[in-house]
Scaffold this active site. Sequence first.
Site, PDB file in Angstrom:
ATOM      1  N   ILE A   1       0.848  -1.193   0.000  1.00 13.80           N
ATOM      2  CA  ILE A   1       0.000   0.000   0.000  1.00 13.80           C
ATOM      3  C   ILE A   1       0.883   1.242   0.000  1.00 13.80           C
ATOM      4  O   ILE A   1       1.725   1.428   0.870  1.00 13.80           O
ATOM      5  CB  ILE A   1      -0.939  -0.007   1.211  1.00 13.80           C
ATOM      6  CG1 ILE A   1      -2.034  -1.047   0.971  1.00 13.80           C
ATOM      7  CG2 ILE A   1      -1.558   1.371   1.415  1.00 13.80           C
ATOM      8  CD1 ILE A   1      -2.941  -1.240   2.132  1.00 13.80           C
TER       9      ILE A   1
ATOM     10  N   ASP B   1       3.931  42.263 -17.703  1.00 14.80           N
ATOM     11  CA  ASP B   1       4.207  43.690 -17.786  1.00 14.80           C
ATOM     12  C   ASP B   1       5.334  43.915 -18.770  1.00 14.80           C
ATOM     13  O   ASP B   1       6.158  43.033 -18.971  1.00 14.80           O
ATOM     14  CB  ASP B   1       4.727  44.202 -16.441  1.00 14.80           C
ATOM     15  CG  ASP B   1       3.617  44.376 -15.443  1.00 14.80           C
ATOM     16  OD1 ASP B   1       2.500  44.668 -15.879  1.00 14.80           O
ATOM     17  OD2 ASP B   1       3.877  44.233 -14.243  1.00 14.80           O
TER      18      ASP B   1
ATOM     19  N   ASP C   1       2.839  44.659 -10.490  1.00  9.73           N
ATOM     20  CA  ASP C   1       3.636  45.209  -9.395  1.00  9.73           C
ATOM     21  C   ASP C   1       2.878  46.224  -8.539  1.00  9.73           C
ATOM     22  O   ASP C   1       3.065  46.291  -7.343  1.00  9.73           O
ATOM     23  CB  ASP C   1       4.956  45.793  -9.907  1.00  9.73           C
ATOM     24  CG  ASP C   1       4.760  46.692 -11.120  1.00  9.73           C
ATOM     25  OD1 ASP C   1       3.617  47.101 -11.374  1.00  9.73           O
ATOM     26  OD2 ASP C   1       5.752  46.982 -11.802  1.00  9.73           O
TER      27      ASP C   1
ATOM     28  N   ASP D   1      -2.931  46.168  -9.236  1.00 11.47           N
ATOM     29  CA  ASP D   1      -2.827  44.917  -9.975  1.00 11.47           C
ATOM     30  C   ASP D   1      -3.311  43.725  -9.155  1.00 11.47           C
ATOM     31  O   ASP D   1      -3.533  42.644  -9.698  1.00 11.47           O
ATOM     32  CB  ASP D   1      -1.373  44.658 -10.400  1.00 11.47           C
ATOM     33  CG  ASP D   1      -0.897  45.663 -11.420  1.00 11.47           C
ATOM     34  OD1 ASP D   1      -1.761  46.248 -12.091  1.00 11.47           O
ATOM     35  OD2 ASP D   1       0.319  45.861 -11.550  1.00 11.47           O
TER      36      ASP D   1
ATOM     37  N   GLU E   1       5.656  -7.139  -6.559  1.00 16.27           N
ATOM     38  CA  GLU E   1       5.662  -7.911  -5.315  1.00 16.27           C
ATOM     39  C   GLU E   1       4.384  -8.743  -5.180  1.00 16.27           C
ATOM     40  O   GLU E   1       4.419  -9.922  -4.807  1.00 16.27           O
ATOM     41  CB  GLU E   1       5.820  -6.962  -4.116  1.00 16.27           C
ATOM     42  CG  GLU E   1       7.241  -6.365  -4.040  1.00 16.27           C
ATOM     43  CD  GLU E   1       7.311  -5.063  -3.265  1.00 16.27           C
ATOM     44  OE1 GLU E   1       6.453  -4.840  -2.388  1.00 16.27           O
ATOM     45  OE2 GLU E   1       8.224  -4.257  -3.552  1.00 16.27           O
TER      46      GLU E   1
END
Length: 872
Positions: free
Chosen positions: A282, A326, A617, A621, A686
């Site tokens: 698991i 920008d 910036d 914004d 396995e």
Amino acid sequence: MEWYKLPVNEVERKLHVFHKRGLLQTQIDERRKKYGENLMQEAERPSILVLWMKQFQDFLVLILFAATFIAAILGEYIDATAILLIVLLNGCIGFFQERKAERSLEQLKALSAPEMRVLRNGEWKTVQAKEAVIGDVVALRTGDRVPADIRLVQVNALQIDEAILTGESAPVHKQETALIRGGEEIHNQTNMAFKSTLVRKGNGVGIIVRTGMQTEIGQVAQLLEKTTVTTTPLERKLADLGKVLIYIVLALTILTVLIGLYDGKPMYDMFLIGISLAVAVIPEGLPAIVTVTLSLGVQRMLRRKVLVRKLSSVETLGCTSVICTDKTGTITENKMVVKELYMNGQYIVYDDLLQSNLPKNISTNNVQQMLQFGALCNEANLQVKRGTYVVDGDPTDGAILIAARNYGISYVEDEKYHKVTMEPFDVLKKRMHTIVEGEGGKRYFIMKGAPEEIIPRSRYQLDTNGRKFSADNTRLQKAAEHMAEKAYRVIAIAMKEIKDSPVNETDCIFLGMYGLFDPPRKGVKKAIATCRNAGIQTVMITGDHPLTASAIAKEVGIVYDAHNEILDGKALEQMSDATLQDVVTKVNVFARVTPTHKLRIVEAFQAKGHIVAMTGDGVNDAPAIKQSNIGISMGITGTDVTKEASSIVLMDDNFITLQEAIKEGRNIYENIRKFIRYLLTSNVGEIILMLFAILLSYPLPLIPVQILWVNLVTDGLPAMALSMDRPEKNVMDEKPRHPNERILSRGLGWKIISRGLLIGLVSLIAFIASYHMSNDITYARTIAFSTIIVAQLIHVFDCRNERGIWTRSPFGNLYLVGAVLSSLILLFVVLYVPFLQQIFQTVPLLKGDWGMIVLLGSVPTIVNIFTKHRKK
Ligand code: ADP
Ligand code: MG
């Protein structure tokens, strides 16, 4: 103490500080010792012990403990101890992984801690806000979070949003004079700024009077800075996948156990093997490894100047399909220089001015006046460091100041004028103004901004003798456009003499225009091309003139063919959201837009199904940054507000860094796929080995401790090493991944099942063959045990490639080589150390055995070579 009632000099006296010099280092040390750091109290974190215990909470691990206990009662001491030890070891690995993830998250938090500008010992510097002490002199600018409670000593149109404290959303206008009466209410303490409130407009300087929990906000809220742990979408997806896998594994395990019982194998053996198999197979550690991978990736990004504030954005980065960036500072260097002046119909190369080659219809006076007024209507400051000017503040204004200084307009000359008021530059209005008082008490209104704003408000120009004549506005507009075409950022300046206030801003005298040049960053062109190749469209968003914008956009390859469109703010304003959505994907440059437009642009792209990364910036914004899928703020020019809204900070403001971040984002996702592929394949192997052996009525090919050891040896280190892999060469040659894509898509699920089947089968063949040849079950088990480990350790190298094998040298990831070597050593110790041989029931193997093991273990890789791979 009621600081707002005291005049500034009284505050200075009480706190032993002078606001023009700031504190001395000795004072700072002393006060920090006395009052502690400027921090809010933090919530307590769980202790190490608790974290360690958490590793064993898992239901299956508890059952395994119970089983060990039963084993001990039945007298199987060796088995019991071994199982216990392995489980504890496994717990330790989990613990260290989690600690590592948590540590790096903490480091990140520390890095994104707020900063402040402080004057200490006569020098302005930037330090973390938590280092503030009482008496520190700090500067506040638009977009800042106030670092502590401050008594203002100097303000410039300063407005602060105190909603966080008072609930009042209208910003408070601040002033500096002492309040004799009133002011008990926080709202009325207009000469104070309070910790965690927000500077909306203007700027100012003040002295810190309270820090940390003593501040108003610390008092009212007693806020516990809780570190809320939010899981990322990928972690959630994996947790879901994990749940499905648990059921599958449990079903298979129960099937194995039932068949074994039916076959007459002892009940107790089957019970223990079932539990061990379930624990081994698991993938309970998946979400933890994902967190580790994400945070390791985040650290790698940090070295490349990308600060990730939200872990989930690392995943989203890889899905980015549009970058809205920008222009100024991100695409360009933000090193503005005045290259050209325009005056009275003449374009003057600035450098010629310094040689004093003036055109006929322009006098030295004209030039002087324009440059002088430009320096007065200005928000920047200049400092001289090692003989060169260093701009403190807006680079545009800085360039204008330098232009004035280089022409010989000194500070002394500025002193002739006294600044009365200043309205800071407003991105929405695209202009600013100041009112100054000159010789003889004459007052001047000076206005500077985008030409479209200034020209219509101008009516006159000045001739060489300073006499007014009517200005030809159409001609001025043409001149502005002509300059913009040369990629110049154009700024116009006008003024008028005023007698009375309020001033009406019309009928000004047009003084001239500045042409500023801001070169594109080196390498941006290549980065944009890389992005386009990766299916990512780059869109430039700027407040600048369309012609300036498109000149730069062409130079860096944002505009690259005739179909690319340029849309300006006015046109955008006219469009409905639906129309905007129709055209948005064709537009590569948005010019003369305001921050409010940015929000609409993001939404339009998103409506078209795009994943948008948006840079910004300024304060305004923030909404667009929040709305975008990946909000990006600027480390250097960005304000606190935008940084808080963003999920990623580009510490060097550079577009190239953003492209690197996207590449890293893609790589991290691929690395996650790599180790999921590896872990699940191993687990399938396995189960197949055990199930098929039992189906064929053979004895159990592995005993419980062996299963647990296989799990420990193969799962831990190699999976971690995969998560640190470097990107494959062509990650940036593919289209962005769809954010809803399932983890096991693109053939990964099939690879896991088929290769897992192969690993299981070769181990089974090794087991059956050696069992028949020797009739010795211990020997056969040792062979099976070694084969399955070796097969997995060979297969791990396949997992590094999704795009074909042998394209990468196995030594390309040295962590992986190291991990595989140490896993091999762990295998060898249980085979060759006599004491461990007993516990693990192994026998030492010979050279011939190893030949077979390596040969069989390579089969999945050999098959891999002959299969088709993910296309480019
Ligand atoms: P950008 O997208 O390049 O950051 P801005 O929104 O900062 O654009 O600027 C828009 C326009 O406003 C510029 O083209 C310029 O004409 C004008 N402008 C910019 N900065 C200043 C300033 N400090 N003073 C006056 N005008 C300015
Ligand atoms: Mg700007």
